[in-house]
Design a protein around this motif. Structure first.
Motif, PDB file in Angstrom:
ATOM      1  N   ILE A  95       0.696  -1.302   0.025  1.00 40.15           N
ATOM      2  CA  ILE A  95       0.104   0.042   0.017  1.00 40.15           C
ATOM      3  C   ILE A  95       0.787   1.224   0.080  1.00 40.15           C
ATOM      4  N   TRP A  96       0.723   2.158  -0.921  1.00 42.47           N
ATOM      5  CA  TRP A  96       1.479   3.300  -1.339  1.00 42.47           C
ATOM      6  C   TRP A  96       0.642   4.594  -1.122  1.00 42.47           C
ATOM      7  N   GLU A  97       1.160   5.668  -0.232  1.00 40.81           N
ATOM      8  CA  GLU A  97       0.342   6.915  -0.400  1.00 40.81           C
ATOM      9  C   GLU A  97       1.262   7.847  -1.332  1.00 40.81           C
ATOM     10  N   PHE A  98       0.414   8.539  -2.138  1.00 43.71           N
ATOM     11  CA  PHE A  98       1.062   9.110  -3.090  1.00 43.71           C
ATOM     12  C   PHE A  98       0.158  10.497  -3.550  1.00 43.71           C
ATOM     13  N   ARG A  99       0.594  11.540  -3.996  1.00 43.80           N
ATOM     14  CA  ARG A  99      -0.306  12.536  -4.570  1.00 43.80           C
ATOM     15  C   ARG A  99      -0.762  12.344  -6.118  1.00 43.80           C
ATOM     16  N   SER A 100      -2.084  12.504  -6.313  1.00 45.81           N
ATOM     17  CA  SER A 100      -2.401  12.504  -7.818  1.00 45.81           C
ATOM     18  C   SER A 100      -1.532  13.311  -8.615  1.00 45.81           C
ATOM     19  N   LYS A 101      -1.431  13.037  -9.968  1.00 39.37           N
ATOM     20  CA  LYS A 101      -0.474  13.697 -10.888  1.00 39.37           C
ATOM     21  C   LYS A 101      -0.956  15.433 -10.923  1.00 39.37           C
ATOM     22  N   SER A 102      -2.445  15.395 -10.781  1.00 43.00           N
ATOM     23  CA  SER A 102      -2.848  16.906 -10.877  1.00 43.00           C
ATOM     24  C   SER A 102      -2.343  17.648  -9.638  1.00 43.00           C
ATOM     25  N   ARG A 103      -2.119  17.043  -8.590  1.00 47.02           N
ATOM     26  CA  ARG A 103      -1.820  17.527  -7.293  1.00 47.02           C
ATOM     27  C   ARG A 103      -0.278  17.380  -6.629  1.00 47.02           C
ATOM     28  N   GLU A 104       0.530  16.932  -7.656  1.00 46.98           N
ATOM     29  CA  GLU A 104       1.674  16.574  -6.940  1.00 46.98           C
ATOM     30  C   GLU A 104       2.386  17.639  -6.201  1.00 46.98           C
ATOM     31  N   ASN A 105       2.463  19.039  -6.650  1.00 44.02           N
ATOM     32  CA  ASN A 105       3.092  19.890  -5.986  1.00 44.02           C
ATOM     33  C   ASN A 105       2.323  20.820  -4.906  1.00 44.02           C
ATOM     34  N   SER A 106       0.955  20.355  -4.624  1.00 37.60           N
ATOM     35  CA  SER A 106       0.144  20.875  -3.721  1.00 37.60           C
ATOM     36  C   SER A 106       0.799  20.528  -2.296  1.00 37.60           C
ATOM     37  N   CYS A 107       0.429  21.646  -1.278  1.00 40.64           N
ATOM     38  CA  CYS A 107       0.738  21.487   0.032  1.00 40.64           C
ATOM     39  C   CYS A 107      -0.046  21.064   1.117  1.00 40.64           C
TER      40      CYS A 107
END
Length: 198
Positions: A95-107
């Protein structure tokens, strides 16, 4: 039969602020490869898919919806994005946690995903699939796949897949070896029974 990709997020599963995602690493073993050193992984190929306007590749994944199990979601995504069907292992690779590509740089917490990944042995490749215009598929060996992976977490999933398949392959080899020994023992007992005449 018309295959149509699901769209929208009205059935999307969430766990607190995490969007739940399911995916798989589709794989096959090449039949005609010179196997130096007996390493089965030389025969292993994985199926990756492209995304519009990108040169790197990913594994099929997408939203896990409320009307399906996590394995069903992973299979559906493989069908929709890569046009493949297969046998999915119910053993989770991780199980991995990551940001969607549209929100990669979001804080903020928006766009965070929790992804569940599985191994899928491909049994059928379709000529047409629902998201063919967005995703082209490509079979690659493991070494190349590690270089092409867009995300570090996908490289980790690939590594977990290789370890899983390696342990399963070792177990199958042991079983096959034991079965061969039992067969050899059984056939020698039959020969003894046949050759013994009082």
């Amino acid at each position: 039969m018309d295959l149509i990709a699901r769209t929208g997020r009205h059935r999307q599963r969430y766990d607190e602020h995490f969007r739940l995602v399911a995916g798989c690493i589709p794989y096959r073993l090449k039949q005609s490869v010179e196997n130096r050193g007996g390493d089965w992984s030389n025969r292993l190929e994985v199926l990756m898919i492209s995304s519009p306007n990108r040169h790197d590749l990913v594994f099929p994944k997408g939203g896990w919806e409320t009307d399906e199990s996590v394995c069903e979601a992973a299979c559906r995504e493989a069908l929709e994005e890569a046009g493949v069907k297969g046998i999915i292992s119910e053993t989770i690779l991780g199980i991995w946690e990551f940001r969607s590509k549209s929100r990669e740089n979001s804080c903020n917490l928006e766009g965070v995903c929790r992804g569940y990944m599985f191994a899928m042995e491909v049994t059928e490749e379709l000529e047409w699939w629902p998201e063919q215009s967005c995703h082209q598929r490509r079979w690659v060996d493991v070494r190349e796949s590690m270089q092409l992976c867009r995300y570090e977490w996908m490289r980790e999933a690939l590594d977990a897949c290789i370890r899983f398949l390696s342990s399963r392959n070792a177990a199958l080899s042991t079983t096959k070896c034991v079965d061969n020994a039992i067969d050899a023992y059984s056939s020698s007992m039959v020969k003894l029974e046949v050759s013994y005449v009082p």
